[in-house]
Design a protein around this motif. Sequence first.
Motif, PDB file in Angstrom:
ATOM      1  N   GLU A  78       0.825  -1.203   0.000  1.00  0.00           N
ATOM      2  CA  GLU A  78       0.000   0.000   0.000  1.00  0.00           C
ATOM      3  C   GLU A  78       0.859   1.253   0.000  1.00  0.00           C
ATOM      4  OE1 GLU A  78      -2.572  -0.247   3.310  1.00  0.00           O
ATOM      5  OE2 GLU A  78      -3.857  -1.819   2.450  1.00  0.00           O
ATOM      6  N   LYS A  79       1.931   1.241   0.785  1.00  0.00           N
ATOM      7  CA  LYS A  79       2.838   2.393   0.829  1.00  0.00           C
ATOM      8  C   LYS A  79       3.472   2.631  -0.533  1.00  0.00           C
ATOM      9  CE  LYS A  79       6.789   4.255   3.347  1.00  0.00           C
ATOM     10  NZ  LYS A  79       7.803   3.985   4.402  1.00  0.00           N
ATOM     11  N   THR A  80       3.908   1.532  -1.161  1.00  0.00           N
ATOM     12  CA  THR A  80       4.527   1.651  -2.488  1.00  0.00           C
ATOM     13  C   THR A  80       3.532   2.192  -3.507  1.00  0.00           C
ATOM     14  OG1 THR A  80       5.986  -0.215  -1.973  1.00  0.00           O
ATOM     15  CG2 THR A  80       5.758   0.410  -4.298  1.00  0.00           C
ATOM     16  N   GLU A  84       3.695   5.681  -5.538  1.00  0.00           N
ATOM     17  CA  GLU A  84       3.603   5.671  -7.000  1.00  0.00           C
ATOM     18  C   GLU A  84       2.456   6.557  -7.476  1.00  0.00           C
ATOM     19  OE1 GLU A  84       4.791   4.495 -10.852  1.00  0.00           O
ATOM     20  OE2 GLU A  84       5.744   4.334  -8.877  1.00  0.00           O
ATOM     21  N   LYS A  85       1.341   6.535  -6.748  1.00  0.00           N
ATOM     22  CA  LYS A  85       0.202   7.380  -7.100  1.00  0.00           C
ATOM     23  C   LYS A  85       0.558   8.851  -6.997  1.00  0.00           C
ATOM     24  CE  LYS A  85      -4.485   8.555  -5.636  1.00  0.00           C
ATOM     25  NZ  LYS A  85      -5.538   8.330  -4.620  1.00  0.00           N
ATOM     26  N   VAL A  86       1.238   9.224  -5.888  1.00  0.00           N
ATOM     27  CA  VAL A  86       1.643  10.612  -5.713  1.00  0.00           C
ATOM     28  C   VAL A  86       2.596  11.040  -6.823  1.00  0.00           C
ATOM     29  CG1 VAL A  86       2.894  12.187  -4.203  1.00  0.00           C
ATOM     30  CG2 VAL A  86       1.270  10.576  -3.220  1.00  0.00           C
ATOM     31  N   LEU A  88       2.855   9.777  -9.863  1.00  0.00           N
ATOM     32  CA  LEU A  88       2.130   9.880 -11.133  1.00  0.00           C
ATOM     33  C   LEU A  88       1.244  11.123 -11.173  1.00  0.00           C
ATOM     34  CD1 LEU A  88       1.116   6.150 -11.713  1.00  0.00           C
ATOM     35  CD2 LEU A  88       2.875   7.452 -12.905  1.00  0.00           C
ATOM     36  N   GLU A  89       0.627  11.464 -10.026  1.00  0.00           N
ATOM     37  CA  GLU A  89      -0.199  12.673  -9.981  1.00  0.00           C
ATOM     38  C   GLU A  89       0.649  13.918 -10.209  1.00  0.00           C
ATOM     39  OE1 GLU A  89      -2.165  12.536  -6.243  1.00  0.00           O
ATOM     40  OE2 GLU A  89      -3.807  11.228  -6.946  1.00  0.00           O
ATOM     41  N   GLU A  90       1.832  13.976  -9.583  1.00  0.00           N
ATOM     42  CA  GLU A  90       2.721  15.110  -9.809  1.00  0.00           C
ATOM     43  C   GLU A  90       3.176  15.170 -11.262  1.00  0.00           C
ATOM     44  OE1 GLU A  90       5.876  14.645  -7.048  1.00  0.00           O
ATOM     45  OE2 GLU A  90       4.683  15.269  -5.296  1.00  0.00           O
ATOM     46  N   GLN A  91       3.487  14.002 -11.823  1.00  0.00           N
ATOM     47  CA  GLN A  91       3.901  13.965 -13.225  1.00  0.00           C
ATOM     48  C   GLN A  91       2.769  14.424 -14.137  1.00  0.00           C
ATOM     49  OE1 GLN A  91       5.362  10.151 -14.402  1.00  0.00           O
ATOM     50  NE2 GLN A  91       5.905  10.796 -16.478  1.00  0.00           N
ATOM     51  N   LEU A  92       1.533  13.971 -13.822  1.00  0.00           N
ATOM     52  CA  LEU A  92       0.375  14.385 -14.615  1.00  0.00           C
ATOM     53  C   LEU A  92       0.156  15.891 -14.496  1.00  0.00           C
ATOM     54  CD1 LEU A  92      -2.129  13.736 -16.309  1.00  0.00           C
ATOM     55  CD2 LEU A  92      -3.361  13.248 -14.194  1.00  0.00           C
ATOM     56  N   LYS A  93       0.287  16.429 -13.284  1.00  0.00           N
ATOM     57  CA  LYS A  93       0.116  17.862 -13.084  1.00  0.00           C
ATOM     58  C   LYS A  93       1.156  18.649 -13.863  1.00  0.00           C
ATOM     59  CE  LYS A  93      -0.224  21.329  -9.423  1.00  0.00           C
ATOM     60  NZ  LYS A  93      -0.137  21.553  -7.957  1.00  0.00           N
TER      61      LYS A  93
END
Length: 238
Positions: A78-80, A84-86, A88-93
């Motif tokens: 879950e931590k990983t 990864e979600k954070v 990807l969200e920063e990359q998307l932003k």
Amino acid sequence: MRTCVPLRVRNIGGKSGLGVAMAAQCSGLVRRTFPAIAFSLRTSSRLLCTATKQKNNGQNLEDDSSQHEQKTDSTSTEKTLTEEKVRLEEQLKETLEKYKRALADTENLRRRSQKLVEEAKLYGIQGFCKDLLEVADILEKATASVPKEEIKEENPHLKNLYEGLVMTEVQIQKVFKKHGLLKLDPVGTKFDPYEHEALFHTPVEGKEPGTIALVTKVGYKLHGRTLRPALVGVVKEP
């Protein structure tokens, strides 16, 4: 386990007495041996229960350890995934910001290009217009140099020439106006440094300071842009 053996007894009643003695001997032996067997059975039962408990405890420990490992693995996963979600969200932003900036730059470039094209259409003829202004100036000087009193029916050649020059001047001004070229003759208006060029300053009675008293050479504007400033004389305070 002990076995029953025949004992020498008194021959009482023959074979019946011998059987009774053997039975008694075996019964006593059984009574003496049974407690040991019972104790052994109880001990074995306790050992079996202890082993069973230890086995169950071992299984429980193994289950607990397995659950703990599964929980740890689940937490780590879950931590990983969260990291990864954070990411990807920063990359998307960041990608969206770059996309928006690219769109804005493209739109600005399109507008500038469109403006340049429009200006090229409007002001592409300004070089040609400047050359024609000299012709218009010559026509204006030619008509102004003819004495008005000489234009009579008695002098038809001069009259026709003068009328031809006037008509040519009028026609050329119509052509200039058709293409957005307007004449500036600012006598009596306020001096504007964007449209006028002051050659001199002189006091004039009855004229407000800062106004134009004399125009030595008319100016022209092409689609609202000053193509040639008018050469003027400006009124100053006495």
